[in-house]
Design a protein around this motif. Structure first.
Motif, PDB file in Angstrom:
ATOM      1  N   VAL A   1       0.843  -1.193   0.000  1.00  0.00           N
ATOM      2  CA  VAL A   1       0.000   0.000   0.000  1.00  0.00           C
ATOM      3  C   VAL A   1       0.880   1.245   0.000  1.00  0.00           C
ATOM      4  O   VAL A   1       1.830   1.338   0.779  1.00  0.00           O
ATOM      5  N   GLN A   2       0.551   2.175  -0.891  1.00  0.00           N
ATOM      6  CA  GLN A   2       1.316   3.425  -0.938  1.00  0.00           C
ATOM      7  C   GLN A   2       0.416   4.607  -1.238  1.00  0.00           C
ATOM      8  O   GLN A   2      -0.522   4.499  -2.045  1.00  0.00           O
ATOM      9  N   LEU A   3       0.725   5.713  -0.574  1.00  0.00           N
ATOM     10  CA  LEU A   3       0.176   7.018  -0.911  1.00  0.00           C
ATOM     11  C   LEU A   3       1.371   7.934  -1.128  1.00  0.00           C
ATOM     12  O   LEU A   3       2.168   8.124  -0.213  1.00  0.00           O
ATOM     13  N   VAL A   4       1.488   8.477  -2.318  1.00  0.00           N
ATOM     14  CA  VAL A   4       2.651   9.295  -2.651  1.00  0.00           C
ATOM     15  C   VAL A   4       2.194  10.687  -3.060  1.00  0.00           C
ATOM     16  O   VAL A   4       1.559  10.858  -4.107  1.00  0.00           O
ATOM     17  N   GLU A   5       2.529  11.660  -2.209  1.00  0.00           N
ATOM     18  CA  GLU A   5       2.173  13.045  -2.502  1.00  0.00           C
ATOM     19  C   GLU A   5       3.223  13.690  -3.394  1.00  0.00           C
ATOM     20  O   GLU A   5       4.411  13.333  -3.337  1.00  0.00           O
ATOM     21  N   CYS A  21      -1.916  13.167  -4.857  1.00  0.00           N
ATOM     22  CA  CYS A  21      -1.631  12.007  -4.010  1.00  0.00           C
ATOM     23  C   CYS A  21      -2.028  10.767  -4.798  1.00  0.00           C
ATOM     24  O   CYS A  21      -3.224  10.543  -5.034  1.00  0.00           O
ATOM     25  N   ALA A  22      -1.028  10.014  -5.215  1.00  0.00           N
ATOM     26  CA  ALA A  22      -1.257   8.811  -6.011  1.00  0.00           C
ATOM     27  C   ALA A  22      -1.313   7.598  -5.101  1.00  0.00           C
ATOM     28  O   ALA A  22      -0.401   7.380  -4.298  1.00  0.00           O
ATOM     29  N   ALA A  23      -2.375   6.823  -5.236  1.00  0.00           N
ATOM     30  CA  ALA A  23      -2.598   5.664  -4.375  1.00  0.00           C
ATOM     31  C   ALA A  23      -2.345   4.372  -5.130  1.00  0.00           C
ATOM     32  O   ALA A  23      -2.606   4.280  -6.337  1.00  0.00           O
ATOM     33  N   SER A  24      -1.850   3.378  -4.406  1.00  0.00           N
ATOM     34  CA  SER A  24      -1.665   2.054  -4.988  1.00  0.00           C
ATOM     35  C   SER A  24      -1.739   1.008  -3.893  1.00  0.00           C
ATOM     36  O   SER A  24      -1.499   1.310  -2.716  1.00  0.00           O
ATOM     37  N   GLY A  25      -2.112  -0.204  -4.284  1.00  0.00           N
ATOM     38  CA  GLY A  25      -2.119  -1.306  -3.342  1.00  0.00           C
ATOM     39  C   GLY A  25      -3.416  -1.524  -2.595  1.00  0.00           C
ATOM     40  O   GLY A  25      -3.498  -2.418  -1.742  1.00  0.00           O
ATOM     41  N   ASP A  72      -9.828  11.531  -8.874  1.00  0.00           N
ATOM     42  CA  ASP A  72     -10.043  10.823 -10.128  1.00  0.00           C
ATOM     43  C   ASP A  72      -9.871   9.342  -9.811  1.00  0.00           C
ATOM     44  O   ASP A  72      -8.737   8.862  -9.693  1.00  0.00           O
ATOM     45  N   ASN A  73     -10.967   8.642  -9.662  1.00  0.00           N
ATOM     46  CA  ASN A  73     -10.890   7.234  -9.282  1.00  0.00           C
ATOM     47  C   ASN A  73     -10.297   6.365 -10.394  1.00  0.00           C
ATOM     48  O   ASN A  73      -9.753   5.298 -10.118  1.00  0.00           O
ATOM     49  N   THR A  77      -6.086   8.826  -7.832  1.00  0.00           N
ATOM     50  CA  THR A  77      -5.398  10.030  -7.396  1.00  0.00           C
ATOM     51  C   THR A  77      -6.386  11.027  -6.791  1.00  0.00           C
ATOM     52  O   THR A  77      -7.498  11.207  -7.313  1.00  0.00           O
ATOM     53  N   VAL A  78      -5.945  11.656  -5.715  1.00  0.00           N
ATOM     54  CA  VAL A  78      -6.687  12.748  -5.107  1.00  0.00           C
ATOM     55  C   VAL A  78      -5.840  14.008  -5.236  1.00  0.00           C
ATOM     56  O   VAL A  78      -4.612  13.941  -5.196  1.00  0.00           O
ATOM     57  N   TYR A  79      -6.523  15.134  -5.405  1.00  0.00           N
ATOM     58  CA  TYR A  79      -5.842  16.402  -5.633  1.00  0.00           C
ATOM     59  C   TYR A  79      -6.258  17.436  -4.592  1.00  0.00           C
ATOM     60  O   TYR A  79      -7.334  17.366  -4.005  1.00  0.00           O
ATOM     61  N   LEU A  80      -5.389  18.404  -4.404  1.00  0.00           N
ATOM     62  CA  LEU A  80      -5.725  19.565  -3.595  1.00  0.00           C
ATOM     63  C   LEU A  80      -5.244  20.799  -4.357  1.00  0.00           C
ATOM     64  O   LEU A  80      -4.041  21.035  -4.465  1.00  0.00           O
ATOM     65  N   GLN A  81      -6.194  21.536  -4.912  1.00  0.00           N
ATOM     66  CA  GLN A  81      -5.888  22.785  -5.591  1.00  0.00           C
ATOM     67  C   GLN A  81      -5.889  23.896  -4.556  1.00  0.00           C
ATOM     68  O   GLN A  81      -6.893  24.103  -3.875  1.00  0.00           O
ATOM     69  N   MET A  82      -4.763  24.580  -4.442  1.00  0.00           N
ATOM     70  CA  MET A  82      -4.597  25.615  -3.420  1.00  0.00           C
ATOM     71  C   MET A  82      -4.372  26.961  -4.113  1.00  0.00           C
ATOM     72  O   MET A  82      -3.375  27.136  -4.820  1.00  0.00           O
ATOM     73  N   ASN A  83      -5.306  27.862  -3.906  1.00  0.00           N
ATOM     74  CA  ASN A  83      -5.225  29.204  -4.494  1.00  0.00           C
ATOM     75  C   ASN A  83      -5.103  30.255  -3.401  1.00  0.00           C
ATOM     76  O   ASN A  83      -5.377  29.971  -2.232  1.00  0.00           O
TER      77      ASN A  83
END
Length: 119
Positions: A1-5, A21-25, A72-73, A77-83
Motif C-alpha cells: 500500500v502506498q500514498l505518494v504526494e 496524491c497517487a494511491a496504490s495497493g 479521479d478514481n 489520485t486525489v488532488y488539492l488545488q490551493m489558491n
C-alpha cells in the motif's frame, strides 16, 4: 500500500499550487480521502475531506473558499488545488485514506510534501 504526494514547493503569497496524491495497493474508489497539514510546532490540522465517490467534500475554516479537493478514481489520485496562498499555509501536507468496514478501520498515510509560502 502506498500514498505518494507530489506538487509541493515554494510559492509566493497569492500564488497557487496543486498537490497530488497517487494511491496504490488498495481499492482507491472504496476509500474516503483527506488532506491534513502540519506546521512546525503546531498540531496536525484537517484541511479537506472527500468521500469515496467524490460527491461530498468538506473544508477546514482556514482554507474554505481557497482550496479545492477532488479525485479521479480512474487514476487512483486525489488532488488539492490551493489558491490565494498565504504564509500561514506553510506546512507539510499529508494525504490520508480511510474506510470503515463494520467495526474495522482501514487507514493509510502518505509521507508528506512540503509547501512553503514566502516572498
Amino acid at each position: 500500500v502506498q500514498l505518494v504526494e507530489s506538487g509541493g514547493g515554494l510559492v509566493q503569497p497569492g500564488g497557487s499550487l496543486r498537490l497530488s496524491c497517487a494511491a496504490s495497493g488498495f481499492t482507491f474508489s472504496s476509500y474516503g480521502m483527506r488532506w491534513f497539514r502540519q506546521a512546525p510546532g503546531k498540531e496536525r490540522e484537517l484541511v479537506a475531506v472527500i468521500t469515496n465517490s467524490g460527491a461530498i467534500t468538506y473544508y477546514g475554516d482556514s482554507v474554505k473558499g481557497r482550496f479545492t479537493i477532488s479525485r479521479d478514481n480512474a487514476k487512483n489520485t486525489v488532488y488539492l488545488q490551493m489558491n490565494s496562498l498565504k504564509p500561514v499555509d506553510t506546512a507539510v501536507y499529508y494525504c490520508y485514506a480511510w474506510r470503515i468496514d463494520t467495526t474495522q478501520l482501514y487507514e493509510y498515510w502518505g509521507q508528506g510534501t512540503q509547501v512553503t509560502v514566502s516572498s
